[in-house]
Every structure is written in structure tokens, then in C-alpha cells.
Motif scaffolding. Structure first.
Motif, short mmCIF file in Angstrom:
data_model
loop_
_atom_site.label_atom_id
_atom_site.label_comp_id
_atom_site.label_asym_id
_atom_site.label_seq_id
_atom_site.Cartn_x
_atom_site.Cartn_y
_atom_site.Cartn_z
N THR A 188 0.83 -1.20 0.00
CA THR A 188 0.00 0.00 0.00
C THR A 188 0.87 1.25 0.00
N TYR A 189 1.94 1.23 0.80
CA TYR A 189 2.87 2.35 0.90
C TYR A 189 3.49 2.64 -0.47
N LEU A 190 3.89 1.57 -1.18
CA LEU A 190 4.49 1.73 -2.50
C LEU A 190 3.48 2.33 -3.49
N CYS A 209 10.26 3.34 -16.13
CA CYS A 209 9.75 3.50 -17.48
C CYS A 209 8.30 3.03 -17.49
N VAL A 210 7.38 3.98 -17.65
CA VAL A 210 5.96 3.66 -17.67
C VAL A 210 5.59 3.24 -19.09
N ALA A 211 5.65 1.93 -19.34
CA ALA A 211 5.47 1.41 -20.70
C ALA A 211 4.18 0.64 -20.88
N ARG A 212 3.45 0.38 -19.80
CA ARG A 212 2.22 -0.40 -19.88
C ARG A 212 1.13 0.22 -19.03
N SER A 213 -0.09 -0.08 -19.42
CA SER A 213 -1.25 0.30 -18.63
C SER A 213 -2.29 -0.79 -18.76
N ASN A 214 -2.83 -1.24 -17.64
CA ASN A 214 -3.80 -2.35 -17.66
C ASN A 214 -3.25 -3.58 -18.36
N GLY A 215 -1.94 -3.79 -18.23
CA GLY A 215 -1.33 -5.00 -18.79
C GLY A 215 -0.99 -4.93 -20.25
N ARG A 216 -1.18 -3.77 -20.91
CA ARG A 216 -0.88 -3.66 -22.33
C ARG A 216 0.17 -2.59 -22.57
N VAL A 217 0.95 -2.78 -23.63
CA VAL A 217 2.00 -1.82 -23.96
C VAL A 217 1.37 -0.56 -24.51
N THR A 218 1.80 0.59 -24.00
CA THR A 218 1.30 1.88 -24.49
C THR A 218 2.14 2.33 -25.68
N SER A 219 1.75 3.45 -26.28
CA SER A 219 2.41 3.90 -27.50
C SER A 219 3.82 4.44 -27.25
N GLN A 220 4.15 4.84 -26.04
CA GLN A 220 5.46 5.36 -25.77
C GLN A 220 5.81 5.16 -24.31
N CYS A 221 7.12 5.25 -24.02
CA CYS A 221 7.61 5.08 -22.66
C CYS A 221 7.72 6.45 -22.00
N ARG A 222 7.06 6.61 -20.87
CA ARG A 222 7.13 7.85 -20.11
C ARG A 222 7.99 7.61 -18.89
N GLY A 264 -3.82 2.00 -13.40
CA GLY A 264 -3.50 0.96 -14.37
C GLY A 264 -2.01 0.85 -14.64
N GLU A 265 -1.29 1.98 -14.60
CA GLU A 265 0.15 1.98 -14.81
C GLU A 265 0.87 1.32 -13.64
N ILE A 266 0.39 1.59 -12.42
CA ILE A 266 1.00 0.98 -11.23
C ILE A 266 0.81 -0.54 -11.27
N MET A 267 -0.40 -0.99 -11.61
CA MET A 267 -0.69 -2.42 -11.64
C MET A 267 0.11 -3.15 -12.71
N ALA A 268 0.46 -2.45 -13.81
CA ALA A 268 1.18 -3.10 -14.92
C ALA A 268 2.69 -2.99 -14.77
N LEU A 269 3.19 -2.32 -13.74
CA LEU A 269 4.62 -2.11 -13.57
C LEU A 269 5.36 -3.43 -13.36
N GLU A 270 6.51 -3.59 -14.04
CA GLU A 270 7.34 -4.78 -13.91
C GLU A 270 8.76 -4.38 -13.53
N LEU A 303 3.01 6.06 -2.84
CA LEU A 303 4.14 6.86 -3.31
C LEU A 303 4.19 6.94 -4.84
N LEU A 304 3.90 5.83 -5.51
CA LEU A 304 3.92 5.84 -6.97
C LEU A 304 2.84 6.77 -7.52
N GLY A 305 1.69 6.77 -6.85
CA GLY A 305 0.62 7.67 -7.31
C GLY A 305 0.88 9.11 -6.92
N GLY A 306 1.29 9.33 -5.67
CA GLY A 306 1.45 10.71 -5.19
C GLY A 306 2.73 11.38 -5.62
N GLU A 307 3.85 10.64 -5.60
CA GLU A 307 5.15 11.24 -5.92
C GLU A 307 5.49 11.13 -7.41
#
Length: 245
Positions: free
Chosen positions: A195-197, A228-241, A210-216, A200-204
Motif C-alpha cells: 500500500t505504501y508503494l 519507465c511507464v510502458a504499460r497500462s492495464n497489462g498492455r504496452v502503451t504507445s510510448q515510454c514515459r 493501471g500503470e501501477i498495476m502493470a509495472l514490472e 508513493l507511486l501515485g502521489g510522488e
């Protein structure tokens, strides 16, 4: 070649298209545009002008040769695959359209031919969504509208067969935590590592759920202190943020 746009007698816009072919043949076509805005009608007319220039005016076909238009149910998967997925919409947007089709549009309009959907059907859809928030109902109406306009662009139907007016909504202020509230949330989450993680990922880092859940782990660079935020809801997005600190 010329395109003229003028108000239609019963609302909307009439397009007047004149095309001269290389052999000197002049084709003129006047009809009501399938779009309600003047800008969209202009774009539709220019696209139609190009079609006439390349292919000429289609010859009339016999009634028995006219193909029956697909139903909402039959067209749904093509709309998802060839429109939403092909245009690289966000995974959450594709999932939302698929859900709206499966939960609302197919159960209520699934057996309707695309060219036979009437304004009365839209009103029945609004009534069926009466227990839902206006924003939710508008999301359903928006998917129906986009699907019908896509049908017109692809030549599946000649025009949008109905009026789709959105429901009035009130704009509400976005809710957010102020600094003191956020600090209390962080402190309350410290006892539970996951929960702490997530807090922090959402607030900081400003990451979405969806990006937090898909993080690897492969998205994490501890040396550079970056994600590198490359996925959302388990799928690859168009670019890495990239986010970091």
C-alpha cells in the motif's frame, strides 16, 4: 473541382460537389452531409470529392444487389479491431469501448441494422440508462456516435441515420488531497509495504492506477532512479514515459 457548404433546410449542412474528370465529364453531387458541424461536413465533402475524382459516380445498382447492412452486434468486433485498436487508442479506452458495447449497446441495439437505428431508439437507450449518471450515459452515447460516424467514413452506411444528443451534465471540481492530507495518507500506509508503494507511486510519481498495476521489474532502473511507464492495464502503451527522482 469545387465544394460548397450551405445550411440544410431541416438542419445540418448540404454539400454541393462539382468534379471534372480527365475526359471532360462533369459530375455534380448534392446531398446532406452525415455530420452536424460545418467543419466536419467540409471534411466529409472533400473526402467525397476525392472519391468521385478517382472512381467517378457509382452506377445505380438493382435492389436485389444491395447488400444488407450489418447489425450492431455483427459490426462490434470490427469496430474494436479496425478502429479502436488500429488507431492505437489507450488500452483503457479500448477496454471501455468493449465494455460499453457488451454491457449496453449490444443488449439494447444488437439486432438493429446500422442504417435502421432511429432517433427513437436513441431515446429508448437514454431511458434504459436512466439510473446511471449523465456522464456514464454520455459515454455510451459517444461510443454509438463514433461507431456510426466510422460506418459512414468506411462506406458501410451512407449517413448517420439518427440524432444523438448528449445529456446535460454539471461540471464538478476535481477532488484531490492537499499536502497535509497526503502526508497523513503516506503515514497511514507505511505499515503495509504494498500500500505504501502504491501511495508513493501515485502521489510522488504521478502514475495512474493501471500503470501501477502493470509495472514490472524490467521497468525499474535503480541506478538512474527511474521508472519507465510502458504499460497500462497489462498492455504496452504507445510510448515510454520516464519518471524518477
Amino acid at each position: 473541382m469545387s465544394v460548397t457548404i450551405r445550411p440544410y433546410v431541416n438542419g445540418g449542412w448540404e454539400v454541393d460537389i462539382r468534379v471534372e474528370l480527365p475526359d471532360g465529364t462533369v459530375i455534380r453531387e448534392r446531398k446532406k452531409a452525415p455530420s452536424s458541424s460545418k467543419t466536419a461536413a467540409q471534411r466529409w465533402a472533400e473526402a467525397r470529392e476525392r472519391v468521385l475524382l478517382v472512381y467517378g459516380k457509382p452506377k445505380p445498382v438493382k435492389k436485389e444487389e444491395v447488400q444488407e447492412k450489418p447489425t450492431v452486434r455483427e459490426f462490434a468486433s470490427r469496430f474494436i479491431d479496425e478502429y479502436a485498436t488500429a488507431n492505437r487508442l489507450k488500452p483503457s479506452g479500448i477496454a471501455a469501448k468493449r465494455s460499453i458495447l457488451g454491457v449496453h449497446l449490444i443488449p439494447l441495439l444488437g439486432d438493429k441494422r446500422l442504417d435502421a437505428i432511429q432517433t427513437e431508439d436513441v431515446q429508448h437507450l437514454k431511458s434504459a440508462l436512466g439510473h446511471r449518471a449523465a456522464k456514464t450515459a454520455n459515454n455510451v452515447l459517444a461510443v454509438l456516435s463514433v461507431m456510426l460516424r466510422t460506418d459512414v467514413e468506411w462506406g458501410v452506411i451512407e449517413r448517420v441515420p439518427c440524432l444523438i444528443n448528449m445529456l446535460p451534465t454539471t461540471k464538478s471540481a476535481a477532488s484531490f488531497h492537499d499536502f497535509d492530507e497526503y502526508e497523513r495518507l503516506v503515514e497511514a500506509a507505511r505499515s503495509e509495504p504494498q500500500t505504501y508503494l502504491a501511495v508513493l507511486l501515485g502521489g510522488e510519481a504521478g502514475m495512474r492506477c493501471g500503470e501501477i498495476m502493470a509495472l514490472e521489474w524490467t521497468d525499474v532502473d535503480l541506478n538512474k532512479r527511474q521508472l519507465c511507464v510502458a504499460r497500462s492495464n497489462g498492455r504496452v502503451t504507445s510510448q515510454c514515459r520516464r519518471v524518477g527522482g
